[in-house]
Design a protein around this motif. Sequence first.
Motif, short mmCIF file in Angstrom:
data_model
loop_
_atom_site.label_atom_id
_atom_site.label_comp_id
_atom_site.label_asym_id
_atom_site.label_seq_id
_atom_site.Cartn_x
_atom_site.Cartn_y
_atom_site.Cartn_z
N ASN A 178 34.59 34.01 22.10
CA ASN A 178 34.07 35.34 21.79
C ASN A 178 33.78 36.07 23.10
O ASN A 178 34.43 35.81 24.11
CB ASN A 178 32.84 35.24 20.90
N GLU A 179 32.77 36.93 23.10
CA GLU A 179 32.52 37.77 24.28
C GLU A 179 32.22 36.94 25.53
O GLU A 179 32.87 37.08 26.57
CB GLU A 179 31.37 38.74 24.01
N HIS A 180 31.23 36.03 25.44
CA HIS A 180 30.82 35.27 26.62
C HIS A 180 31.95 34.35 27.08
O HIS A 180 32.27 34.28 28.27
CB HIS A 180 29.56 34.46 26.30
N GLY A 181 32.56 33.64 26.15
CA GLY A 181 33.61 32.70 26.51
C GLY A 181 34.85 33.38 27.08
O GLY A 181 35.46 32.90 28.02
N ASN A 221 34.98 39.58 18.98
CA ASN A 221 34.06 40.12 19.99
C ASN A 221 34.49 39.82 21.42
O ASN A 221 33.69 39.98 22.35
CB ASN A 221 32.65 39.57 19.75
N SER A 222 35.72 39.36 21.63
CA SER A 222 36.19 39.09 22.98
C SER A 222 36.29 40.38 23.79
O SER A 222 36.43 41.47 23.22
CB SER A 222 37.56 38.40 22.95
N ILE A 223 36.24 40.24 25.11
CA ILE A 223 36.30 41.44 25.95
C ILE A 223 37.71 42.01 25.99
O ILE A 223 37.89 43.19 26.26
CB ILE A 223 35.79 41.15 27.38
N ASN A 224 38.72 41.17 25.76
CA ASN A 224 40.12 41.61 25.73
C ASN A 224 40.89 40.76 24.72
O ASN A 224 40.41 39.70 24.29
CB ASN A 224 40.80 41.48 27.10
#
Length: 771
Positions: A178-181, A221-224
């Motif tokens: 997700n976002e952090h990973g 929710n990933s950044i890309n």
Amino acid sequence: MHDYINIVNSVSIFLSGYSGDNLQISKEKEVLGWIQRKKELKIGDYVFIYNISEKIVESVFEIKSAREDHELIWLDEKSTGVAKYKNRWDVRLIQDNLNISISDIIMLKPFNGSTQNFNLIIRNPFPTLLNDKLSELRDLLLLKSGLNDIVKVENNSTFSKTIATNINYPNYFLIQVNEHGSRNLIENGFYEHHGWQKTPRDFSHGKVRQGDILLVYFARNSINHRMSLKKVYKVNEISEDSIRFGVQEIRNLYGIYLNEIKNAISEGKLRREPFEKISQQGFNIIQIEKEDYEQVLKLDEKLSFSKSNNSEFDIEISANEIHNPIHRKFENDNKIVELEQNEIESGYNEISKRLWIAKEKVIEIVVAIESGRHILLSGPVGTGKTELATLIPKVFWKKVGGYHAEVYTANADWGIQDVIGGIMPLIENDKITYGFHYGCALETISKNWEKGIGGGSRTKFNFHGDEFNGVWLVIDEFNRADIDKAFGHLFTALRTRWIKIPANNKNESYVDIKIPKDFRIICTLNTSDKHFLFKLSDALKSRFAFIEIDSPKKHNKGDEDKEIYYAMKNAAESIEIENTRLESLVFLDHDGKRIDEEKSNKAFYTAIYQAYHTFQFIRLFKKLGIAVLQLIYQHMLVGARITNDMDLVLGSSLTSTLIPQLENLSNMEMEFMEYVLENKMVQFFQKGYNTSYRQNYLPFLGKVIDHLEINQGNRLYSKFEKAQLDINSEEGKRRDWGDLQTASDAFYNKLQPISTSFRYAVSDLKQLSLI
């Protein structure tokens, strides 16, 4: 320029170990000998010598000729007498003192300490599906010895049986981030999962080994790359607690999105277990079969082919976008003007007024440009890459007017329409129509021609009243884009010097736009995102010259003062501070490229150097350019106008600028910072010296020895590594640790008084990283 040596069926690479006198090496006479075993060495082969006791590869030789000497060497296990030298080779010493530690790449165990049982023969090339670790070892040996410039490896199925018996095939894992990973993977080059031991469904996390493959699904929710299988990583290192994996990107997929994954499962193209877990809440990692991984690659290839054949370029553009499409002419196109020596000197002098950069680095860039190459400037954050990219076209080639640089910043959403162009909706007379939108490359190229994409003669370019000979393209943050997707078409155009865009004229399918001979592209890339370097294609590497713009090196006594001068000068210019106000705080000696202590405010001058030493301290952990120091000084110049409390000004300047740069450091690095800021550097190393993972402290010790220029530093490092230091007796502490303590105390005094406010910020950041 070296000619390539084709090593298929002719040249091999051998790695041989020795301990004691088992292997005779005479570097003076350049003669190498060992008992010959199953394979024959050939003239032209390379032999790397591995020192078993020191655990390093220390030399590399090239076989020049063979001789038949018969000297007594050592006892043969299978005979009652003595073995004789079967072969002796005259060699050429390619490089000595390599000191390549390969224990982390492949386990080289000297069975019974004997070369006869140890000799490991590595024959190039390696089959692609065999041991990745051996491939890494080969690449490392070639790189460190300099042979990678002259050895060309081609595909071949030949492989030594000696290697095949020790192969560890990689395992494959499917992971969801997700976002952090996703931020850790994309921006920081690692993957971690702190709670896996407590989560039964994530036990696969503990099965991951060095060399294994991670197939990554980026969740909503990933950044890309949201909701797609997009990237493949190889695990390069694993922390002792199996929480963090250091990874290297080895493949960038076209992208298989969630709906396509579901369709593939329903059609039987992907196994329901494990791929139905994708997008499920709580799913992190699961081991998959090699066949699963290969099926994903096949599916990705099919989908990419289908998508590329239905791209936006299938849409036709209107004829009024093209000027005289059949009879276009591109005239008066001349190559770039060659610079004279005095022009290079003058250009460098002008650049050095703004940037502190080595003269030879500027010459390297100019030579690459004149030779027809486009440029990729890589380096740490804040080294002035973007400013340099815009200055060079303008400053040099002044006799023809120079070139205006148009700057575009790449991002993850870039595609072909952003670089070349594509059909976009337009509003005309309150109605939505469609027209062809220029991408950044086509936009800048068209400005070099009288009729834009319609051709004509070369034309001058006017920018805010200044006339230039043409326009160049600067792409900032180049590696933020999906390289192949965004720039694939451009790479072909750069080689042919023609860009194709679609037309709807019945007599032609495409409009050809000529790339001027003197047109150049300059890109910038941050090495803090160095994992992106591994996905740059061969097409890119062959068209761009890669030039490293590193932090300024301190070679002379005054270099520290010079870096401070440039940072303060640029800081003052950036905030447009009045001269009277500036001189009441700091006096810039422009001739000497330094700050005049006598004419500067004492308290502010002291704070300037305290800030610099703290900045240098942070550089031990993260490379930072001079622009970051400039930001600190900007903050200090403004803060000093508001308050006379220099402690407050200094602390807030450092905290607001440097703390964000530390967010991705490891817990151990943060702990080391805390110890240093409390003047407990020696205690940090003494604590680590007593632990079973003492070796983890060596990188820190090496950096400290270099940074503080500690007397007998190499001796301290060696004794620390070999556990030969005394931390119990007072005499031992003074003898073994005294130089480090003295240097630590002196360094701590340079950091005062920021150890109060900045220390708390570092401590808070460490606590946040543990949550």
